[in-house]
Design an enzyme around this catalytic site. Structure first.
Site, mmCIF file in Angstrom:
data_model
loop_
_atom_site.group_PDB
_atom_site.id
_atom_site.type_symbol
_atom_site.label_atom_id
_atom_site.label_comp_id
_atom_site.label_asym_id
_atom_site.label_seq_id
_atom_site.Cartn_x
_atom_site.Cartn_y
_atom_site.Cartn_z
ATOM 1 C CG HIS A 85 41.842 44.024 51.688
ATOM 2 N ND1 HIS A 85 42.721 44.066 50.653
ATOM 3 C CD2 HIS A 85 41.250 45.237 52.124
ATOM 4 C CE1 HIS A 85 42.494 45.451 50.279
ATOM 5 N NE2 HIS A 85 41.751 46.023 51.281
ATOM 6 N NE ARG A 104 46.364 42.011 35.245
ATOM 7 C CZ ARG A 104 46.870 40.652 35.585
ATOM 8 N NH1 ARG A 104 47.577 40.319 36.630
ATOM 9 N NH2 ARG A 104 46.366 39.844 35.012
ATOM 10 N NE ARG A 163 46.884 46.519 31.424
ATOM 11 C CZ ARG A 163 46.214 45.518 31.646
ATOM 12 N NH1 ARG A 163 45.778 44.579 30.858
ATOM 13 N NH2 ARG A 163 45.754 45.461 33.028
ATOM 14 C CD GLU A 197 43.245 44.767 26.065
ATOM 15 O OE1 GLU A 197 42.422 44.507 27.046
ATOM 16 O OE2 GLU A 197 43.546 45.951 25.686
ATOM 17 C CG ASN A 231 40.869 36.953 30.648
ATOM 18 O OD1 ASN A 231 41.060 35.901 30.209
ATOM 19 N ND2 ASN A 231 41.435 37.214 31.862
ATOM 20 C CG ASP A 232 38.858 42.843 28.138
ATOM 21 O OD1 ASP A 232 37.752 42.706 28.661
ATOM 22 O OD2 ASP A 232 39.653 43.614 28.475
ATOM 23 N NE ARG A 288 37.009 40.463 31.055
ATOM 24 C CZ ARG A 288 37.919 40.725 32.039
ATOM 25 N NH1 ARG A 288 37.927 39.904 32.944
ATOM 26 N NH2 ARG A 288 38.415 41.690 31.982
ATOM 27 C CB CYS A 302 48.437 38.134 29.507
ATOM 28 S SG CYS A 302 47.745 39.373 28.569
#
Length: 574
Positions: free
Chosen positions: A191, A298, A334, A433, A456-457, A467, A504
């Site tokens: 946070h 997301r 998504r 992915e 990324n994936d 990762r 992305c």
């Protein structure tokens, strides 16, 4: 002599000030046991502490909502929800009935929840343990009548240094005086990091022994761009960092000239530049940075940081808000993407030895159709308010996509029958992915409306390198020829079937990767809203024809190192 320490970058920017050490208030819960005739009195004290906490948290939420964004304010909605959680309250009342005083009962319940969160693999969910600590500390303090840590009295430029900042302490940060935050612990989803980014306060974490290295009142510079902390800086260093800060501010001002302009290469090729968002709270950033659409909404964040599943109505309102605000610009939403490093503790799903290869994303949704249908129905209802495109995550087979698309059509037809009218068709695509999806992308392209490559994936699964695991970080290679070959294949499959392809993930933000992707023929990049104008500027300075030559060359390389050398040589970065 000045000392330079490097940590984890959480929020960009440069800050100057004196060190303000914020030590966590130690609220010790009494261990005294109570007699049977004291039980009602302790229960009453607990209930009063809950009521007082409600007032305190609503005030914090109001203050944060007024000065920051809705994302930061929502932190305290989650705290309020926990105060109202029946399981949490029942645990404490039962503990008091077992002759524990209210303070001890709160502490014991907190320990159970904290242990549960800290045992999870997800960094995001681990960070929620601090929420529980914060709530329990507040409740115990209320029972004792003790005031928690107060940062509101700071009235000079300081850099706050702490082991960790609780959400309550983070909410008191004032960018007028707080010029930086350094913590021993905490990641991108903590946070303090969220609020620091909202306030544009530079923040660095991951310096375990930071409190032993600093002195209260000592001069300090924090560089959130590089993750550097300069202790006792010299006048020369102060001047150098001041120049860096000034240059950054001038650059950001100049980038505003690009607002309203197309994202186009030097030789006139358009590339869509869309934004990644977590929800309606990000819309101000999307608008102020002139995103051409939403490339990745997301939706998992609607499901996280809470005690139960969001209702259809709650989801509908969130999706509607984004679609309406974006007018007719594309909004790619998504469907729920959990598993791997994202967990929903309230579902009590079985523990998996390898969650990244387990029942995640579309696999989970297809096995939990009621959860999936609720989301699809909310999306279908919201589709009347804008240009919706639905995207299914981590599809590995054509059958998975067809089953998901069939459910979307089924729910759409049901809703149309209810309202007595036909809705516009909803485009349905997938995130690519996995190597399996990339390898059959030419077949998938005959079924889907679009592809969005989750870089990324895709890198992680292609290289078989987690990762999030530092032990194999050297194998997580963005520029490995196998990764680039798969990306090129997906883009070619899309083009050959008249389906657009976006990307992305970190590759969409990196200039070297963007050069390659432009040469491969990518149609769209989806990035953090605040990166949009900088990327628009970069794309305007390169030619697609030049990048095509580069892209062709790298595919014949033997290693990621060779690819990187070619890119840097081609872009004159060597």
């Amino acid at each position: 002599m000045p000392e330079i320490i490097t940590g984890l970058k959480l929020s960009e920017g440069i800050g100057f000030g004196s060190i303000f050490i914020s030590k966590r208030t130690d609220i010790e819960a009494s261990d005294r046991e109570i007699d049977a005739d004291q039980i009602e009195e302790e229960i009453s004290a607990y209930k009063e502490s809950i009521q007082e906490a409600h007032i305190q948290l609503r005030k914090l939420r109001e203050n944060v909502g007024e000065h920051l964004d809705e994302d930061s304010a929502a932190i305290f909605d989650a705290h309020i929800m926990m105060l109202d959680d029946p399981g949490f309250n029942e645990h404490i009342i039962n503990s008091i009935n077992n002759f524990n005083n209210a303070e001890k009962a709160i502490r014991l319940a907190g320990e159970v929840y904290i242990t549960k969160f800290e045992s999870l693999d997800s960094e995001y969910m681990k960070a929620r343990a601090l929420d529980v600590k914060d709530i329990c500390m507040r409740l115990v303090a209320n029972v004792q009548g003790v005031q928690l840590t107060d940062l509101t009295h700071v009235d000079e430029p300081v850099v706050v240094v702490a082991d960790e900042l609780t959400p309550s302490a983070s909410a008191q940060l004032d960018s007028k005086y707080i010029k930086g935050i350094i913590t021993a612990a905490g990641g991108m989803t903590s946070h303090s990091a969220i609020i620091a980014r909202s306030l544009n306060i530079p923040a660095i974490s991951g310096v375990p022994d930071i409190l032993s290295k600093v002195t209260h009142g000592e001069d300090i510079i924090i560089d959130g761009f590089e993750g550097d902390i300069v202790l006792s800086p010299t006048e020369v260093e102060m001047a150098a960092y001041s120049e860096k800060q000034k240059a950054q501010e001038e650059r950001e001002e100049k980038l505003k000239d690009l607002i309203g302009k197309e994202t186009k290469t030097l030789d006139g090729i358009n590339i869509g530049l869309y934004a990644n968002i977590k929800g309606p709270e990000d819309l101000n950033d999307v608008s102020s940075n002139d995103a051409e659409g939403i490339g990745l909404y997301r939706t998992e964040f609607l499901y996280m940081n809470r005690m139960n599943l969001p209702s259809e109505e709650e989801q509908f309102e969130a999706y509607k808000a984004v679609l309406s605000d974006m007018d007719d610009k594309p909004v790619i939403i998504r469907t729920l993407d959990i598993g791997g490093d994202k967990e929903l503790s309230y579902l009590n799903l079985p523990k998996e030895s390898n969650p990244f290869l387990g029942e995640r994303s579309i696999r989970f949704l297809l096995k939990n159709e009621e959860i999936f249908k609720t989301q699809l129905r909310a999306l279908i209802r919201a589709s009347e308010h804008g240009n919706l495109k639905v995207m299914f995550p981590m599809v590995t087979t054509i059958d998975e996509f067809n089953r998901a698309k069939a459910l979307l059509i089924e729910e759409k037809e049901k809703y149309e029958a209810e309202i007595g009218k036909e809705l516009s068709e909803i485009a349905a695509g997938i995130m690519v992915e996995t190597p399996s999806a990339a390898m059959i992308s030419d077949q998938l392209a005959k079924h889907v409306d679009f592809f969005s490559i989750g870089s990324n994936d895709l890198i992680q699964y292609t290289m078989a390198a987690d990762r999030l695991n530092e032990q194999v970080s050297d194998l997580y290679q963005t520029y490995h020829p196998s990764v680039l070959g798969l990306i090129k294949k997906v883009i070619d499959s899309g083009r050959n079937n008249n389906k657009w392809v976006g990307i992305c993930g970190e590759m969409a933000c990196d200039h070297k990767s963007i050069a390659l992707l432009t040469g491969f023929g990518i149609d769209e990049l989806s990035v953090s809203p605040k990166k949009i104008l900088g990327i628009r500027e970069y794309i305007s300075e390169i030619k697609k024809t030049d990048m095509e030559q580069l892209s062709e060359s790298v595919l014949s390389c033997d290693s990621a190192e060779d690819v990187l050398y070619l890119i840097e040589e081609h872009l004159n970065l060597t």
